[in-house]
Design a protein around this motif. Structure first.
Motif, short mmCIF file in Angstrom:
data_model
loop_
_atom_site.label_atom_id
_atom_site.label_comp_id
_atom_site.label_asym_id
_atom_site.label_seq_id
_atom_site.Cartn_x
_atom_site.Cartn_y
_atom_site.Cartn_z
N PRO A 9 -16.58 -37.01 -19.00
CA PRO A 9 -16.53 -38.53 -19.32
C PRO A 9 -17.18 -39.14 -18.10
O PRO A 9 -17.39 -38.47 -16.82
CB PRO A 9 -14.94 -38.65 -19.04
CG PRO A 9 -14.46 -37.46 -18.40
CD PRO A 9 -15.19 -36.25 -18.56
N PHE A 15 -18.73 -45.95 -15.20
CA PHE A 15 -17.75 -46.87 -15.88
C PHE A 15 -17.95 -48.10 -15.46
O PHE A 15 -17.71 -49.20 -16.35
CB PHE A 15 -16.29 -46.35 -15.59
CG PHE A 15 -15.41 -46.62 -16.68
CD1 PHE A 15 -15.24 -45.81 -17.93
CD2 PHE A 15 -14.72 -47.79 -16.49
CE1 PHE A 15 -14.34 -46.29 -18.95
CE2 PHE A 15 -13.77 -48.13 -17.50
CZ PHE A 15 -13.44 -47.49 -18.71
N ARG A 89 -9.97 -46.74 -15.71
CA ARG A 89 -10.96 -45.73 -16.34
C ARG A 89 -10.17 -44.91 -17.22
O ARG A 89 -10.32 -44.64 -18.44
CB ARG A 89 -11.91 -45.16 -15.26
CG ARG A 89 -12.88 -44.19 -15.98
CD ARG A 89 -13.57 -43.41 -14.87
NE ARG A 89 -12.78 -42.26 -14.22
CZ ARG A 89 -12.98 -40.76 -14.77
NH1 ARG A 89 -13.76 -40.75 -15.75
NH2 ARG A 89 -12.26 -40.27 -14.12
N ARG A 90 -9.10 -44.26 -16.53
CA ARG A 90 -8.35 -43.19 -17.40
C ARG A 90 -7.79 -43.63 -18.56
O ARG A 90 -7.76 -43.14 -19.69
CB ARG A 90 -7.60 -42.32 -16.53
CG ARG A 90 -8.25 -41.50 -15.38
CD ARG A 90 -9.00 -40.31 -15.87
NE ARG A 90 -7.82 -39.48 -16.61
CZ ARG A 90 -7.22 -38.54 -15.92
NH1 ARG A 90 -7.21 -38.41 -14.76
NH2 ARG A 90 -6.05 -37.83 -16.85
N LEU A 93 -10.19 -44.64 -21.20
CA LEU A 93 -10.76 -43.26 -21.84
C LEU A 93 -9.65 -42.69 -22.78
O LEU A 93 -10.07 -42.39 -23.81
CB LEU A 93 -11.13 -42.13 -20.73
CG LEU A 93 -12.37 -42.51 -19.82
CD1 LEU A 93 -12.58 -41.52 -18.77
CD2 LEU A 93 -13.51 -42.61 -20.96
N GLU A 94 -8.38 -42.84 -22.31
CA GLU A 94 -7.30 -42.12 -23.15
C GLU A 94 -7.36 -42.87 -24.44
O GLU A 94 -7.16 -42.47 -25.58
CB GLU A 94 -6.06 -42.33 -22.52
CG GLU A 94 -5.03 -41.73 -23.33
CD GLU A 94 -4.75 -40.34 -23.27
OE1 GLU A 94 -4.02 -39.76 -23.89
OE2 GLU A 94 -5.49 -39.63 -22.52
N TRP A 96 -9.70 -44.92 -25.98
CA TRP A 96 -10.93 -44.47 -26.82
C TRP A 96 -10.77 -43.21 -27.15
O TRP A 96 -11.32 -43.02 -28.69
CB TRP A 96 -11.96 -44.39 -25.64
CG TRP A 96 -13.33 -44.22 -26.23
CD1 TRP A 96 -14.26 -44.82 -27.03
CD2 TRP A 96 -13.96 -42.98 -25.78
NE1 TRP A 96 -15.37 -44.33 -27.37
CE2 TRP A 96 -15.31 -42.87 -26.49
CE3 TRP A 96 -13.93 -41.79 -24.81
CZ2 TRP A 96 -16.31 -42.23 -26.20
CZ3 TRP A 96 -14.97 -41.02 -24.85
CH2 TRP A 96 -16.16 -40.90 -25.68
N LEU A 104 -17.24 -46.38 -26.36
CA LEU A 104 -16.71 -46.63 -25.24
C LEU A 104 -17.18 -48.16 -24.65
O LEU A 104 -16.17 -48.79 -24.11
CB LEU A 104 -17.01 -45.53 -24.21
CG LEU A 104 -16.15 -45.56 -22.75
CD1 LEU A 104 -14.86 -45.80 -23.01
CD2 LEU A 104 -16.58 -44.60 -22.05
#
Length: 135
Positions: A9, A15, A89-90, A93-94, A96, A104
């Motif tokens: 990622p 990001f 970010r995390r 991302l989760e 997404w 993204l």
């Protein structure tokens, strides 16, 4: 089928680049005004922020506006710091990965616009003019 075994990622720097690109891509009057808001990208919200929001699960918070909305600011307000938009970010991302149906960069832009709406005091109609997410 694609081989994702060697994929990673985007890190915080990559990001942040997505977020900056999203801010720059806003329509002109908004992109210029959005430059005055500090943009912070972290993996997760700090514990103090989660506690203030009454949240225990750090994956529940994808972004947060910290400041006084322009519609509520007064010349009498004592600044406590710059208006800041936090993107996490995390959790993004989760979301997404769970969605699996949006790029993204589009999701990052959506979260950014939502937080900018808090800063500028935008209505849902204002957001819809800027963020085509709802179409």
């Amino acid at each position: 089928m694609s081989d994702w075994s060697k994929s990673t990622p985007p890190d915080l720097t990559a990001f942040e680049a997505l977020a900056l690109a999203a801010r720059a891509a806003l329509p002109v009057p908004y992109s210029e005004a959005a430059q005055a808001v500090v943009l912070r990208v972290e993996d997760f919200a700090p514990d103090r922020m989660l506690a203030e929001m009454g949240m225990e699960n750090p994956f529940e918070l994808t972004g947060l506006y910290e400041g006084i909305p322009l519609t509520e600011k007064s010349v009498m307000d004592q600044p406590f710091g710059p208006d800041t938009i936090w993107l996490f970010r995390r959790p993004i991302l989760e979301e997404w990965a769970e969605r699996g149906d949006v790029p993204l960069g589009d999701l990052v832009a959506h979260v950014l616009v939502h937080e900018l709406a808090h800063h500028f005091g935008w209505s849902d109609a204002d957001i819809a003019r800027i963020d085509r997410w709802w179409e």
